[in-house]
Design a protein around this motif. Structure first.
Motif, PDB file in Angstrom:
ATOM      1  N   ASP A 158      67.941  40.682  35.094  1.00  0.00           N
ATOM      2  CA  ASP A 158      69.061  41.084  35.933  1.00  0.00           C
ATOM      3  C   ASP A 158      68.787  42.437  36.583  1.00  0.00           C
ATOM      4  O   ASP A 158      68.304  43.359  35.924  1.00  0.00           O
ATOM      5  N   ARG A 159      69.119  42.532  37.861  1.00  0.00           N
ATOM      6  CA  ARG A 159      68.848  43.755  38.597  1.00  0.00           C
ATOM      7  C   ARG A 159      69.529  44.976  37.955  1.00  0.00           C
ATOM      8  O   ARG A 159      68.952  46.057  37.906  1.00  0.00           O
ATOM      9  N   MET A 160      70.728  44.803  37.442  1.00  0.00           N
ATOM     10  CA  MET A 160      71.421  45.955  36.841  1.00  0.00           C
ATOM     11  C   MET A 160      71.337  45.971  35.328  1.00  0.00           C
ATOM     12  O   MET A 160      71.266  47.031  34.727  1.00  0.00           O
ATOM     13  N   ALA A 195      71.766  26.286  44.892  1.00  0.00           N
ATOM     14  CA  ALA A 195      70.487  25.719  45.333  1.00  0.00           C
ATOM     15  C   ALA A 195      70.618  25.106  46.726  1.00  0.00           C
ATOM     16  O   ALA A 195      69.794  25.350  47.610  1.00  0.00           O
ATOM     17  N   GLU A 196      71.664  24.324  46.935  1.00  0.00           N
ATOM     18  CA  GLU A 196      71.788  23.627  48.224  1.00  0.00           C
ATOM     19  C   GLU A 196      72.121  24.581  49.371  1.00  0.00           C
ATOM     20  O   GLU A 196      71.870  24.269  50.530  1.00  0.00           O
ATOM     21  N   SER A 197      72.694  25.736  49.047  1.00  0.00           N
ATOM     22  CA  SER A 197      72.977  26.718  50.104  1.00  0.00           C
ATOM     23  C   SER A 197      71.802  27.675  50.303  1.00  0.00           C
ATOM     24  O   SER A 197      71.883  28.593  51.111  1.00  0.00           O
ATOM     25  N   GLY A 198      70.739  27.508  49.523  1.00  0.00           N
ATOM     26  CA  GLY A 198      69.575  28.384  49.669  1.00  0.00           C
ATOM     27  C   GLY A 198      69.861  29.820  49.260  1.00  0.00           C
ATOM     28  O   GLY A 198      69.304  30.771  49.821  1.00  0.00           O
ATOM     29  N   ILE A 199      70.733  29.985  48.260  1.00  0.00           N
ATOM     30  CA  ILE A 199      71.096  31.332  47.809  1.00  0.00           C
ATOM     31  C   ILE A 199      69.886  31.992  47.128  1.00  0.00           C
ATOM     32  O   ILE A 199      69.285  31.416  46.217  1.00  0.00           O
ATOM     33  N   THR A 200      69.556  33.197  47.571  1.00  0.00           N
ATOM     34  CA  THR A 200      68.421  33.897  46.950  1.00  0.00           C
ATOM     35  C   THR A 200      68.896  34.983  46.004  1.00  0.00           C
ATOM     36  O   THR A 200      68.137  35.449  45.176  1.00  0.00           O
ATOM     37  N   GLU A 201      70.147  35.441  46.181  1.00  0.00           N
ATOM     38  CA  GLU A 201      70.648  36.424  45.214  1.00  0.00           C
ATOM     39  C   GLU A 201      72.114  36.209  44.884  1.00  0.00           C
ATOM     40  O   GLU A 201      72.923  35.882  45.748  1.00  0.00           O
ATOM     41  N   VAL A 202      72.409  36.376  43.612  1.00  0.00           N
ATOM     42  CA  VAL A 202      73.768  36.177  43.103  1.00  0.00           C
ATOM     43  C   VAL A 202      74.267  37.516  42.575  1.00  0.00           C
ATOM     44  O   VAL A 202      73.643  38.120  41.712  1.00  0.00           O
ATOM     45  N   VAL A 203      75.377  37.975  43.153  1.00  0.00           N
ATOM     46  CA  VAL A 203      76.013  39.203  42.667  1.00  0.00           C
ATOM     47  C   VAL A 203      77.369  38.779  42.120  1.00  0.00           C
ATOM     48  O   VAL A 203      78.170  38.164  42.837  1.00  0.00           O
ATOM     49  N   GLY A 205      80.369  39.330  38.479  1.00  0.00           N
ATOM     50  CA  GLY A 205      80.813  40.198  37.392  1.00  0.00           C
ATOM     51  C   GLY A 205      79.999  40.019  36.116  1.00  0.00           C
ATOM     52  O   GLY A 205      79.484  38.932  35.820  1.00  0.00           O
ATOM     53  N   MET A 206      79.907  41.105  35.370  1.00  0.00           N
ATOM     54  CA  MET A 206      79.240  41.152  34.069  1.00  0.00           C
ATOM     55  C   MET A 206      79.711  40.058  33.116  1.00  0.00           C
ATOM     56  O   MET A 206      78.984  39.626  32.239  1.00  0.00           O
ATOM     57  N   ASP A 207      80.985  39.651  33.294  1.00  0.00           N
ATOM     58  CA  ASP A 207      81.549  38.667  32.370  1.00  0.00           C
ATOM     59  C   ASP A 207      80.835  37.321  32.449  1.00  0.00           C
ATOM     60  O   ASP A 207      81.012  36.489  31.572  1.00  0.00           O
ATOM     61  N   ILE A 208      80.034  37.114  33.495  1.00  0.00           N
ATOM     62  CA  ILE A 208      79.357  35.815  33.616  1.00  0.00           C
ATOM     63  C   ILE A 208      77.894  35.893  33.157  1.00  0.00           C
ATOM     64  O   ILE A 208      77.207  34.887  33.074  1.00  0.00           O
ATOM     65  N   LEU A 209      77.439  37.105  32.807  1.00  0.00           N
ATOM     66  CA  LEU A 209      76.039  37.243  32.388  1.00  0.00           C
ATOM     67  C   LEU A 209      75.691  36.306  31.227  1.00  0.00           C
ATOM     68  O   LEU A 209      74.654  35.649  31.229  1.00  0.00           O
ATOM     69  N   PRO A 227      67.780  32.151  41.557  1.00  0.00           N
ATOM     70  CA  PRO A 227      67.999  33.307  42.438  1.00  0.00           C
ATOM     71  C   PRO A 227      67.863  34.626  41.664  1.00  0.00           C
ATOM     72  O   PRO A 227      67.793  34.618  40.443  1.00  0.00           O
ATOM     73  N   GLU A 228      67.865  35.709  42.395  1.00  0.00           N
ATOM     74  CA  GLU A 228      67.875  37.014  41.729  1.00  0.00           C
ATOM     75  C   GLU A 228      69.319  37.310  41.304  1.00  0.00           C
ATOM     76  O   GLU A 228      70.240  37.143  42.105  1.00  0.00           O
ATOM     77  N   TYR A 229      69.500  37.740  40.063  1.00  0.00           N
ATOM     78  CA  TYR A 229      70.859  37.995  39.574  1.00  0.00           C
ATOM     79  C   TYR A 229      71.177  39.478  39.484  1.00  0.00           C
ATOM     80  O   TYR A 229      70.326  40.275  39.064  1.00  0.00           O
TER      81      TYR A 229
END
Ligand code: GLU
Length: 309
Positions: A158-160, A195-203, A205-209, A227-229
Motif C-alpha cells: 500500500d502506498r501509505m 478490472a473492467e474499467s481499467g482502474i490502475t489505482e484505488v484510493v 479508506g483505511m477501513d477497507i485495507l 491496481p496500486e492501492y
C-alpha cells in the motif's frame, strides 16, 4: 511512455456523503488528475434496498457541487449484474465455489467493512456437503455461494500503509460471492468493476485495507491485474471520533448551510495536509499542488468549529 493512470471514487449511497467520503473523493481525484490521469465515478448500489434512488441523486449532486468532473459515464453496480454473473461462473470453474445454507449467510456481504467491525470467520459448515445434502437443502432454502479460500498469505503493498499481510483462511475465511437473494457481494463486484474499467489505482479508506487481500486473491483467480492501492487514514472530529454515516456524520447539506463551497473544499484540503492553513479554495486549484507526501498517515482531523458553527 508510461501508461495512463485511471482512478475512481466508489461511494455506496446508503446514506448521505459525509466529510470522510468527500475527503476520499478529493484524494482519489487529485491523485490522478495531478498526473493527467482519468478519474471515474462508480455508484456502489449493489443492494438496492439499502441504496434508495434519492440518496444516489444526492450523492451525484453533492459531488457536482464540489466541482468533481468525472471521466466517462457513471457506472452503477445495480446495472452490472451480468458482468458479476460472468465472473461468478468463471470462479465456479475453479472448483472453489460452494453453496452455503447457513442463516448467517446474509451478514455483511455486500457491505464494505468498517473499522471496528469484528472479522467474522465462517467455520466452513457447508464446505463439504455431499451432492445429496445439497440437493435436500436446496429444496427448502436458496443457498448463498462462498469461495473456499486457501491457507495462503497475501500481501498488499500500500502506498501509505506499506505492506499489509493476512492469511486468507483467517481473514476473511470463506467469503460470500453471491447472497441467497442473488445479490452479488461487494468483493466480487469491486474486483470485476475495477478490472473492467481499467482502474490502475484505488484510493479508499483505511477501513477497507483488511479486505484487500481477498480482493487481490479474486483478481488472481480471475486473471485481473492488481491496481496500486492507497488506503487513506480516516477522518475524525476534534475528539477523535470517526465521521461516518454510522455515527450521525454531518452531510454536505448541513455544511453548505454554514460555509461556502470553497470554504468546505479548503477545510477538507487542510485536513488532508494539502494546504498549510484553512482558506477557501477550489478543487481545480488543488490539482497542481497535490502531493501524496503532504498527506499525513495519521487520523485526519477536521476542526470542530467547522462542524458545529
Ligand atoms: N463503496 C465503498 C464505500 O463506500 C468503497 C469501496 C471501494 O472504494 O473499493 O465505503
Amino acid at each position: 511512455m508510461s501508461s495512463p493512470v485511471v482512478g475512481r471514487f466508489a461511494p455506496t449511497p446508503s446514506g448521505f456523503l459525509h466529510p470522510g467520503n468527500l475527503l476520499c473523493a478529493m484524494l482519489a481525484y487529485l491523485s490522478v488528475r495531478s498526473r493527467g490521469g482519468q478519474c471515474l465515478l462508480r455508484i456502489e448500489d449493489l443492494d438496492k434496498a439499502r441504496c434508495p434512488e434519492h440518496l444516489t441523486r444526492q450523492c451525484l449532486s453533492d459531488l457536482d457541487y464540489l466541482g468533481f468532473r468525472w471521466d466517462g459515464l457513471v457506472l452503477y453496480q445495480s446495472e452490472r449484474t451480468k458482468h458479476y454473473e460472468q465472473a461468478f461462473h468463471r470462479l465456479i470453474k475453479t472448483g472453489r465455489v460452494y453453496p452455503c445454507f447457513c442463516s448467517r449467510a446474509q451478514l455483511h456481504v455486500s457491505q464494505a467493512p468498517n473499522r471496528g467491525d469484528t472479522v467474522y470467520v465462517y467455520p466452513g459448515t457447508c464446505r463439504n456437503l455431499t451432492p445429496e445434502q445439497v440437493h435436500q437443502k436446496a429444496a427448502v432454502k436458496q443457498p448463498a455461494y462462498r469461495l473456499h479460500v486457501p491457507d495462503e498469505t497475501v500481501t498488499v503493498s500500500d502506498r501509505m500503509q506499506g505492506r499489509y499481510t493476512s492469511c486468507l483462511s483467517n481473514n476473511p475465511g470463506d467469503f460470500i460471492l453471491r447472497r441467497a437473494d442473488h445479490v452479488y457481494a461487494y468483493h466480487l463486484a469491486v474486483v470485476v468493476d475495477d478490472a473492467e474499467s481499467g482502474i490502475t489505482e484505488v484510493v479508499r479508506g483505511m477501513d477497507i485495507l483488511s479486505a484487500t487481500p481477498c480482493q487481490i486473491y479474486l483478481q488472481k483467480l480471475l486473471d485481473y491485474p492488481t491496481p496500486e492501492y492507497t488506503h487513506i487514514p480516516l477522518l475524525v472530529d476534534a475528539h477523535g471520533a470517526r465521521l461516518a454515516k454510522r455515527n450521525q456524520a454531518v452531510s454536505l447539506a448541513f455544511l453548505s448551510k454554514r460555509h461556502t463551497r470553497d470554504e468546505i473544499t479548503g477545510m477538507l484540503a487542510f485536513a488532508a495536509g494539502l494546504i498549510p492553513e484553512v482558506y477557501p479554495c477550489t478543487l481545480e486549484a488543488l490539482i497542481p499542488i497535490f502531493s501524496w507526501s503532504n498527506v499525513p498517515n495519521t487520523d485526519l482531523q477536521l476542526p470542530q468549529a467547522f462542524l458545529t458553527e
